[in-house]
Design an enzyme around this catalytic site. Structure first.
Site, short mmCIF file in Angstrom:
data_model
loop_
_atom_site.label_atom_id
_atom_site.label_comp_id
_atom_site.label_asym_id
_atom_site.label_seq_id
_atom_site.Cartn_x
_atom_site.Cartn_y
_atom_site.Cartn_z
CB CYS A 38 -0.97 7.04 0.96
SG CYS A 38 -2.36 6.12 1.67
CD GLU B 145 -2.89 -1.13 0.08
OE1 GLU B 145 -3.08 -0.05 -0.51
OE2 GLU B 145 -3.46 -2.19 -0.26
#
Length: 486
Positions: free
Chosen positions: A250, A213
């Site tokens: 993110c 991720e």
């Protein structure tokens, strides 16, 4: 016993626990999930204090992005675990008769989860929920950049979870590198693309599957909006860009693409919203988190120290070295070859790039690595279709920001440089499972054309088999010809 021996023994104990088979039972999995819910409930105030002192998070933000995320994930898994574990049955082609088939989810084994510092509770415990739901044993490695949260997890988890099945190992880069040398059945990593490459390279030595991720430069496209819609959109951008960890997320917006003629209107609305949400006194900003450490702070400041970039600041730009606070900052058309436009920002700086026509944004996005998230504010159904058809990203969200992360019915993950794999809800269970194909036949009825010796008859028969032409197969076996009109 030294640290290296202790780590080795911890991993070996997890492997022995997994081999014992106890983590495969639905009872064990449910017990662990209930324990996570109890941990969150009984330690909520402590977690609020930890997240406030370490990252500056307000309790509302801590609940929204951390505690609430873990609670809903554990609740969902607890309610669905038996359904997820059940074999998936299905039909087989008639040629396999008599036979049955099923797909059986089984745990992968001993997994390593490496968490992230910006959401040190949710980005550590959320994947843990998936690993436990799937019946694995786990080493949890929290980020050393949020040491208080890491220590909390290391000290508290053994009191709630099975200590022979879930272990927390603290430490910095050296510990992470050491852990990566072991053979794992799965590695789940949340962090930067740079470190993700290191994790993947280490995993390749043992052909270990990975879920990465990562991040990237997530764009937001702004099509023309009415004044009322623009006000709502500006709130969602300001909350999504500067709210979660001061842009240190993110899936946070990295830059905005807008037509030149609408840029000034958008900027003015963003300025008003920033002042309302965070205040207009650079030294006394509210609801804005600090930058995680001096290194990250200096990196962000260096972006703005480039004279060509500094000249593009239209709002903000102030720094508080003592508190590691950077004012929400908007830049208009910084040079595209400047670091702020080539590196992931991961902070409260927002470049706005203008273009003659908004359709050009598609080509602009396609010229960059695939982002983890793409946001588009538009009411044009045609433009939405083009974005979906002509761009690639981990996710697309229209007319909002960040909320896709909270939806367990959607897979969360990247593509290309923004990540590998997906999780959340059932997707987390799948990420930590192997779907084993099971086919069972009886000894009744043997299809002889599958065996030698070969003949032209058997070749004709197999052609019909692969075309699922059951009428033709029957006629061939009976020695009959197909009617000419069929």
């Amino acid at each position: 016993m030294n640290a290296d021996q202790e780590m080795r023994w911890s991993v070996e104990e997890l492997r022995l626990t997994f081999k014992s088979g106890k983590t495969r039972s639905v009872g064990w999995r449910k017990t662990q999930l209930r324990a996570i819910l109890r941990l969150i409930h009984e330690n909520e105030d402590t977690l609020f204090q930890l997240l406030k002192s370490e990252l500056g998070k307000h309790p509302v933000e801590s609940y929204r992005n951390e505690i609430g995320v873990v609670k809903k994930s554990a609740d969902r898994a607890l309610n669905c675990i038996e359904k997820w574990m059940s074999p998936k049955k299905g039909r087989l082609p008639l040629v396999f008769f008599p036979a049955s088939r099923k797909v059986l989810p089984e745990p992968l084994g001993v997994v390593l989860i490496i968490g992230s510092w910006n959401f040190p509770i949710s980005l550590t415990l959320d994947p843990l929920i998936g690993a436990i739901s799937a019946g694995n044993t786990v080493v949890l490695k929290p980020s050393e950049l949020s040491p208080n949260c890491a220590s909390f997890l290391a000290n508290i988890l053994p009191s709630y979870l099975d200590p022979k099945a879930v272990k927390v190992i603290e430490g910095g880069r050296e510990v992470s590198n050491q852990l990566l040398q072991y053979k794992w059945d799965k590695i789940f990593f949340t962090g930067s693309t740079k470190v993700g490459k290191i994790v993947m390279a280490a995993a390749a030595n043992n052909l270990t599957p990975v879920t990465l991720e990562l991040g990237g430069k997530c764009p937001a496209i702004f099509d023309f909006l009415s004044n009322s819609d623009l006000k709502v959109a500006a709130k969602r951008v300001a909350s999504g860009k500067w709210g979660p960890c001061a842009g240190q997320a993110c899936i946070g917006i990295d830059y905005i693409l807008v037509e030149q003629k609408f840029a000034s209107t958008l900027i003015e609305q963003l300025k008003k919203t920033i002042k309302k949400f965070y205040g207009d006194d650079a030294k006394n900003l509210k609801n804005l988190l600090k930058i995680i450490n001096k290194g990250h702070f200096d990196r962000l400041r260096s972006f703005l120290e480039d004279p060509a970039v500094a000249n593009c600041i239209v709002y903000g730009g102030s720094f508080d070295d003592t508190r590691l606070i950077i004012e929400p900052t908007i830049l208009l058309d910084p040079p595209l070859d400047a670091e702020i436009m080539t590196e992931e920002i991961f902070g409260p700086l927002l470049p706005i790039i203008t273009m003659d026509k908004i359709e050009e944004s598609i080509e602009f996005i396609n010229s960059k690595p695939k982002p983890l998230a793409l946001y588009a504010f538009t009411k044009s159904e045609n433009f939405k279709k083009r974005i979906l058809a002509e761009t690639s990203s981990g996710s697309v969200t229209f007319n909002d920001t960040m909320i896709q992360f909270l939806c367990d019915d959607l897979p969360f993950g990247g593509v290309g440089q923004s990540g590998i794999g997906r999780y959340h809800g059932k997707y987390s269970f799948d990420t930590f499972s192997h779907e084993k194909a099971v086919l069972e036949r009886s000894f009744y009825f043997e299809l002889e054309p599958r065996h030698p010796p070969w003949s032209n008859f058997k070749l004709q028969f197999l052609r019909l088999v692969y075309n699922y032409d059951y009428v033709g197969m029957l006629l061939l076996l009976l020695g009959l010809k197909r009617p000419s009109n069929s």
